[in-house]
Enzyme design. Structure first.
Site, mmCIF file in Angstrom:
data_model
loop_
_atom_site.group_PDB
_atom_site.id
_atom_site.type_symbol
_atom_site.label_atom_id
_atom_site.label_comp_id
_atom_site.label_asym_id
_atom_site.label_seq_id
_atom_site.Cartn_x
_atom_site.Cartn_y
_atom_site.Cartn_z
ATOM 1 N N TYR A 142 31.051 38.528 55.404
ATOM 2 C CA TYR A 142 30.826 39.976 55.339
ATOM 3 C C TYR A 142 30.772 40.588 56.737
ATOM 4 O O TYR A 142 31.165 41.724 56.942
ATOM 5 C CB TYR A 142 29.496 40.281 54.636
ATOM 6 C CG TYR A 142 29.572 40.435 53.141
ATOM 7 C CD1 TYR A 142 30.027 39.390 52.338
ATOM 8 C CD2 TYR A 142 29.170 41.610 52.521
ATOM 9 C CE1 TYR A 142 30.065 39.523 50.968
ATOM 10 C CE2 TYR A 142 29.210 41.753 51.149
ATOM 11 C CZ TYR A 142 29.663 40.698 50.375
ATOM 12 O OH TYR A 142 29.701 40.830 49.018
ATOM 13 N N ASP A 221 32.333 26.251 43.140
ATOM 14 C CA ASP A 221 33.170 26.321 41.929
ATOM 15 C C ASP A 221 32.450 25.641 40.756
ATOM 16 O O ASP A 221 32.393 26.163 39.647
ATOM 17 C CB ASP A 221 34.568 25.720 42.169
ATOM 18 C CG ASP A 221 34.541 24.389 42.905
ATOM 19 O OD1 ASP A 221 33.462 23.955 43.357
ATOM 20 O OD2 ASP A 221 35.616 23.768 43.031
ATOM 21 N N ASP A 245 26.856 36.813 46.291
ATOM 22 C CA ASP A 245 27.326 38.058 45.671
ATOM 23 C C ASP A 245 27.996 37.748 44.335
ATOM 24 O O ASP A 245 27.709 38.364 43.307
ATOM 25 C CB ASP A 245 28.314 38.745 46.625
ATOM 26 C CG ASP A 245 28.852 40.038 46.045
ATOM 27 O OD1 ASP A 245 28.051 40.813 45.486
ATOM 28 O OD2 ASP A 245 30.078 40.265 46.125
ATOM 29 N N ASP A 249 26.380 38.235 40.107
ATOM 30 C CA ASP A 249 26.997 39.028 39.029
ATOM 31 C C ASP A 249 27.214 38.139 37.808
ATOM 32 O O ASP A 249 26.992 38.547 36.671
ATOM 33 C CB ASP A 249 28.351 39.615 39.471
ATOM 34 C CG ASP A 249 28.210 41.018 40.062
ATOM 35 O OD1 ASP A 249 27.158 41.296 40.665
ATOM 36 O OD2 ASP A 249 29.160 41.829 39.928
#
Ligand code: IPM
Ligand code: MN
Length: 372
Positions: A142, A221, A245, A249
């Site tokens: 980021y 993964d 992040d 979600d």
């Protein structure tokens, strides 16, 4: 206790959900005899529209001079589909995180027993899920160097971490695990990335200081798969910025709605509390946005100041609203008369007048309650 709280409602549904969180904080102030003073600031697309900048200096100054920040949401579709936009609303949030030194983002994920059928995942898979993601928030890809070649045909983002950046969040994550189920899972991609191998080395070293905590590792993964295959195996998940992040979600699917997930962003000096959901522009002004994530973020704010009983009172109110189906359509499509505001009213009222709300909940769905 007297607290000065910076309120940054931001874009989309941000203002309407933040209003409900403030209402609940006011109910807490009334019940427990605290004083909460709010100072509003502009951030995001609305700040760009009004000042040309996603994080005006005035807003940052408010954050520097208050005790905590209550943040709404950020983002607007007019920027999402324009990759060449020079200023973007999200830059406001990223700059805020960096300026306030908020290096740890804490995202609790829980399957509420009375919402098990709201998740698209099978009940028996999600039942009992209760884990917390510790996401590094001011480093990694980021914030690494961004490059685009002169011809615009090649671009890169650098993912960089220092030992120091890994250490400071790791200590917080281990301490949290020590107070919970005593398990910490580091999520990385150490089979490919050099930065992940540094995370493993540093975290393994720190683990020696927390012998009561069991440490294990998962490639990201595999973690993405395990979170929906067997989520109750997790206690504390520690991970870098972008992996955190993405998997947070994903974790929101377990709770049944992203509208339920709160977060706290903590640094040495400052702290910010925000729902993990975005600005949901399609819902703006319709009264259908779920305010629970924002209300639970306010509970995390209270807890941050050791107001544990107060935070519990907020959570009990929220859980009661879920049990009584006083919830917005994302988790309660059968009762589309329950608006954002009604949920906030219910939780606020429940904090001060729990008996009334018990008596009146039947009427709430008929719009006849005396308490909302
Ligand atoms: C979040 C959001 C932000 C992020 C965006 C809005 C920059 O998705 O808080 O998870 O990617 O960190
Ligand atoms: Mn996100």
């Amino acid at each position: 206790m007297k607290l000065n709280i910076a309120v940054l409602p931001g874009d989309g549904i941000g203002p309407e959900v933040t209003t409900q969180a403030k209402k609940v904080l006011d109910a807490i102030a009334y019940k427990f005899n605290h004083t909460f003073i709010y100072q509003e600031g502009l951030v995001g697309a609305i700040a760009i529209d009004k000042t040309g900048e996603p994080l005006p200096k005035k807003t940052l100054d408010i954050c520097y001079t208050t005790d905590a920040v209550l943040f709404g949401a950020i983002g607007d579709p007019k920027y999402d589909n324009n990759p060449s936009a020079k200023v973007r609303p999200e830059q406001g949030l990223l700059k805020l995180r960096k300026s306030l030194g908020l290096f740890t983002n804490i995202r609790p994920v829980k399957a509420y027993d009375n919402l098990l059928d709201k998740s698209p995942l099978k009940k028996e898979i999600i039942k009992g899920t209760d884990f917390t993601i510790y996401r590094e928030l001011t480093g990694g890809i980021y914030f690494g160097e961004k490059k685009i070649s002169k011809d615009g045909k090649t671009a890169s983002d650098l993912c960089e971490y220092s030992e120091f950046e890994i250490e400071r969040i790791s200590h917080l994550a281990f301490k949290a695990a020590r107070n919970r189920k005593k398990k910490l899972t580091l999520v990385d991609k150490a089979n490919v990335l050099e930065s992940s191998r540094l995370w493993r080395k540093v975290v393994t070293k720190i683990a020696k200081q927390y012998p009561e905590v069991t440490l294990d590792f998962l490639f990201v993964d595999n973690a993405a798969m395990q979170i929906i295959l067997n989520p109750s195996q997790f206690d504390v998940i520690l991970t870098e910025n972008m992996f955190g992040d993405i998997i947070s979600d994903e974790g929101s699917v377990i709770g049944g709605s992203i509208g339920l997930l709160a977060s706290a962003s903590i640094g040495e000096k400052y702290a910010l509390f925000e729902p993990i959901h975005g600005s949901y522009p399609q819902a703006k002004g319709k009264g259908i946005a779920n305010p629970v994530a924002s209300i639970l973020s306010a509970a995390l704010l209270l807890e941050h100041f050791d107001l544990v009983e107060e935070a519990d009172a907020v959570r009990t109110g929220v859980e009661k609203s879920l049990t009584l189906k006083i919830s917005t359509p994302d988790i309660n499509p059968d009762f589309d008369n329950v608006t954002t505001e009604k949920v906030g009213d219910f939780v606020a009222d429940y904090i001060n007048y729990p008996e009334d709300s018990n008596m009146n909940f039947q009427n709430i769905h008929l719009g006849q309650s005396t308490i909302i």
